[in-house]
Design an enzyme around this catalytic site. Structure first.
Site, short mmCIF file in Angstrom:
data_model
loop_
_atom_site.label_atom_id
_atom_site.label_comp_id
_atom_site.label_asym_id
_atom_site.label_seq_id
_atom_site.Cartn_x
_atom_site.Cartn_y
_atom_site.Cartn_z
N LYS A 1 7.29 -4.65 -1.70
CA LYS A 1 8.64 -4.24 -1.33
C LYS A 1 8.79 -4.15 0.19
CE LYS A 1 12.81 -2.77 -2.10
NZ LYS A 1 13.79 -3.80 -2.44
N GLU B 1 11.96 -15.26 -6.72
CA GLU B 1 11.13 -14.05 -6.63
C GLU B 1 10.75 -13.49 -7.98
OE1 GLU B 1 13.80 -11.54 -4.11
OE2 GLU B 1 11.91 -11.09 -3.13
N GLU C 1 20.64 -16.77 -1.08
CA GLU C 1 20.21 -15.49 -1.65
C GLU C 1 20.06 -15.60 -3.17
OE1 GLU C 1 18.85 -12.96 -0.73
OE2 GLU C 1 19.30 -11.38 -2.16
N CYS D 1 0.83 -1.19 0.00
CA CYS D 1 0.00 0.00 0.00
C CYS D 1 0.87 1.25 0.00
CB CYS D 1 -0.94 0.07 1.19
SG CYS D 1 -2.13 -1.25 1.23
N TRP E 1 -2.71 -2.98 -1.67
CA TRP E 1 -2.31 -4.39 -1.71
C TRP E 1 -3.34 -5.12 -0.86
CZ3 TRP E 1 -0.55 -8.39 1.49
CH2 TRP E 1 0.18 -9.42 0.87
N LYS F 1 16.57 -14.91 -5.17
CA LYS F 1 16.44 -13.94 -6.28
C LYS F 1 15.73 -14.61 -7.46
CE LYS F 1 16.86 -10.98 -4.71
NZ LYS F 1 17.15 -10.74 -3.33
N HIS G 1 22.13 -35.22 1.61
CA HIS G 1 21.19 -35.71 2.63
C HIS G 1 19.75 -35.53 2.19
CE1 HIS G 1 24.49 -36.33 5.38
NE2 HIS G 1 24.94 -35.13 5.05
N ASN H 1 -3.04 3.02 4.98
CA ASN H 1 -2.03 1.97 4.84
C ASN H 1 -1.92 1.30 6.20
OD1 ASN H 1 0.22 0.42 4.43
ND2 ASN H 1 1.64 2.12 4.10
N GLY H 2 -2.03 -0.02 6.24
CA GLY H 2 -1.94 -0.73 7.52
C GLY H 2 -3.10 -1.72 7.65
N ARG I 1 6.22 -0.71 -4.12
CA ARG I 1 5.87 -1.26 -2.80
C ARG I 1 4.95 -2.47 -2.93
NH1 ARG I 1 6.60 2.70 1.33
NH2 ARG I 1 4.94 1.83 2.58
O1 M6R Z 1 12.82 -4.26 4.08
P1 M6R Z 1 13.35 -5.54 4.68
O2 M6R Z 1 14.79 -5.71 4.42
O3 M6R Z 1 13.01 -5.69 6.12
O4 M6R Z 1 12.58 -6.67 3.89
C1 M6R Z 1 12.72 -8.02 4.23
C2 M6R Z 1 12.19 -8.91 3.13
O5 M6R Z 1 10.82 -8.70 2.94
C3 M6R Z 1 12.91 -8.65 1.80
O6 M6R Z 1 14.29 -8.82 1.93
C4 M6R Z 1 12.39 -9.60 0.71
O7 M6R Z 1 12.77 -10.91 0.98
C5 M6R Z 1 12.90 -9.11 -0.64
N1 M6R Z 1 11.86 -9.12 -1.60
C6 M6R Z 1 14.05 -9.88 -1.13
O8 M6R Z 1 14.46 -9.58 -2.42
#
Ligand code: M6R
Length: 623
Positions: free
Chosen positions: A618, A503, A496, A2, A75, A500, A519, A101-102, A27
């Site tokens: 985001k 996502e 990581e 949002c 959202w 990536k 394992h 927002n919230g 966002r």
């Molecule tokens: O803003 P933050 O670093 O607290 O966010 C944490 C996760 O939501 C964030 O890292 C998320 O996993 C990303 N989309 C990763 O690319």
């Protein structure tokens, strides 16, 4: 999740609202809307499901006139992403219109009460409850009002305070009241709001990006605060206290920071920004005289820091992966026991925590609900709780006892890239700092600083692999599953890299410590499942090589990330991406770069929306 924008001034509000909403798209959202009030006091509300572009198209056909307005990207939480559920929502007989927002946790109860009072609901949202609640409080207080008050806004302020005091949950609110044309009321509790200060105009937004290029003056609203904003004035009040002073701070982002600058996607732009964002993270923090790192904002005395005997790193998602690298770094350089906790778990656990334990909450946005809750829980228990955070003035930055800003600049791509490397380099500097408070020698400190200084150039050199990575992406982009394997410092790199890919390309990918693969996950290996091995030179190179042989023996294709000069690897791997050689403790910062590029190119080749992947937001401001 949002986004809110609002404007009051001398220009057409809708122009800013659309532009501001576009800048908040990153966002995450699934519908958008805006409301303006024209000089004849008429309310104009437009909503659209899908992208802000759809709203902009509608606006072309039905212009929303007025020099005051609010806009919102939603959202969906309560109710499907439909026009009816999109914000802004109206309250009473349209005497209130607001964007939120919230999440309002007690909305069911409030809705029942308001329905009993005769309010009619059209949406399934928790937000419409807030709109009717403000209307209800306003009407009741107005009915009681007997004498004129010196403060022309006393009545709406009292009504909004009364309404918000009944809310449980989180809110950032931008509210327009029919009886107060030319005034935006902005209130927050747990969801961010910033106010841009201009010349006879003000802007409100969920974060600073819509303000870039419009003003360089910003006010960060804090929890429990309510701002009364006109074109020419800004007053900030705190519930139960009244007017409080507010500081106008310098906004250091410019329009270029939030533009694409010729790149096709923000993610690619941000990957390429890493030499600069790493430089910014280290600026002024490396001290040659004492061979250590310096941090201005930890707000703990050297004695307190010296007595730290355990560190908890808590975070979510990519920031959690940075924390895992931090664990290896802290243990290696500072010899301090470290635990890495998912914030979503830590907030509900009750781990025994002794004196001498220091918490770092790691977060790009500074708004992640779980990370914030974990920080609050640790603070409540009396443990010093610091933040490693990118967004200046964010909730976590405000609530932490102290901390370190990343200075990575706005990160717009939903998939975190430059914030991750800035987090890792910050943790490296913290490990150096704690190491130097303890056993790490002056010479060792000097060596680490010398290596850190080379880092931006090493990353710049690493980015030269882009074309090669694109070629490899084209070869493997149709795979349904990937494994990412690394060890020690680069086990988190594997996690990581896999995140990536998941996502932004929606390909199933698993990150594993390379030796764990046998394992269980090795059962996944076949000729269609590529394994990405992260294998810099160093203590476990031979071991990882054995793991690689195990995959090859089962017919699995292998992509290796290896140091230039590694002659051995080309013999076994199907494809090799060579990166500059570096000290092992810096290798996660180098090796992640080709993995970011690999995910990016695969996603582009599969036609995915790289910067706004499906279902993701985001900043994740709900549990
Ligand atoms: O803003 P933050 O670093 O607290 O966010 C944490 C996760 O939501 C964030 O890292 C998320 O996993 C990303 N989309 C990763 O690319």
């Amino acid at each position: 999740m949002c986004g809110i924008v609002a404007y009051v001034g001398h220009r057409q509000a809708a122009e800013f609202l659309i532009d501001g909403l576009r800048r908040l798209e990153y966002r995450g959202y699934d519908s958008a809307g805006l409301a303006t009030v024209s000089s004849d006091r008429r309310l104009h509300v437009l909503k659209a499901v899908g992208k802000v572009d759809a709203l902009a198209e509608k606006l072309k056909r039905h212009w929303a006139p007025g020099t005051i307005g609010v806009g919102h990207t939603r959202w969906a939480t309560h109710g499907a992403p439909t026009e009816v559920n999109a914000h802004p929502h109206r309250g009473g007989d349209d005497c209130v219109v607001l964007a939120h927002n919230g999440v309002i946790e007690n909305y069911r109860l409030l809705k029942d009460q308001l329905e009993e009072e005769g309010y009619k609901f059209v949406s399934a949202t928790d937000t419409e409850v807030v709109a009717h609640l403000v209307a209800s409080c306003y009407d009741k207080l107005r009915a009681l009002e007997t004498e004129a008050n010196d403060d022309p806004y006393a009545l709406p302020i009292a009504a909004i305070n009364e309404a918000t005091s009944k809310l449980r949950g989180t809110y950032g609110l931008a509210i327009l009241l029919r009886d107060y044309p030319g005034v935006i009321f902005a209130a927050r509790q747990g969801s961010p709001l910033v106010i841009g200060v201009g010349n006879h105009e003000h802007w409100v937004a969920s974060d600073a990006s819509p303000l870039a290029g419009r003003t360089d003056k910003i006010v960060y609203l804090a929890d429990r605060q309510l701002a009364v904003i006109t074109a020419d004035s800004l007053h900030v009040l705190e519930r139960d206290i009244g007017t409080v002073s507010h500081s106008v701070e310098a906004l250091n982002i410019v329009a270029d920071d939030v533009g694409l600058e010729g790149f096709p996607h923000y993610m690619l732009k941000e990957i390429y920004e890493q030499p600069d964002s790493l430089t910014a993270a280290m600026r002024g923090r490396l001290n040659d005289v004492d061979a250590t790192a310096v941090f201005g904002g930890l707000n703990l005395s050297p004695q307190q820091l010296r007595s730290v005997n355990r560190i908890i790193l808590t975070a979510c998602g990519t920031s959690w992966h940075a924390a895992l690298v931090g664990e290896y770094l802290m243990e290696e350089l500072a010899r301090i026991p470290v635990e890495v906790e998912y914030a979503s778990e830590l907030r509900y656990r009750n781990p025994p925590v002794d004196q001498g334990t220091l918490l770092f909450a790691i977060t790009q946005s500074g708004e992640t609900a779980d990370t914030l809750a974990a920080l609050r829980e640790m603070k409540r228990k009396g443990h010093p709780s610091l933040a490693i955070c990118n967004v200046i003035g964010s909730t976590i930055a405000q609530e932490a006892d102290g901390g370190v800003y990343l200075h990575a600049g706005p990160e717009i791509g939903v998939a975190s890239t430059k914030a991750y490397t800035s987090q890792v380099v910050t943790l490296t500097m913290l490990a150096l700092y704690f190491g130097r408070l303890r056993h790490l020698s002056f010479e060792a400190g000097q060596r680490i600083i010398a290596q850190l200084r080379k880092l931006p150039d090493l990353v710049r050199e690493t980015l030269e692999v882009n074309n090669e990575v694109r070629r490899i992406a084209a070869k493997y982009c149709h795979a349904d599953n990937f494994l990412y394997l690394g060890r020690q410092f680069n086990f988190p790199t594997g996690l990581e890299g896999a995140l990536k890919l998941k996502e932004i390309s929606y390909i199933h990918a698993e990150g594993y410590p390379a030796a764990e693969m046998k394992h269980g996950p090795i059962a996944l290996v076949d000729e269609h499942t590529p394994s990405v091995f992260v294998m810099p030179q160093g203590g476990v190179y031979e071991k990882v090589m054995s793991n690689l042989e195990e995959i090859k023996a089962r017919g699995g294709p292998v992509i290796a990330i290896a140091a230039k000069g590694d002659k051995e690897i080309a013999r076994l791997a199907d494809d090799v991406i060579y990166v500059p050689e570096c000290e092992e403790f810096l290798s996660p910062l180098i090796n992640i770069v080709p993995l970011q590029l690999l995910a990016y190119h695969i996603a582009v080749l599969r036609g995915c929306d790289v910067d706004k992947p499906r279902n993701l937001a985001k900043s994740v401001t709900v549990e």
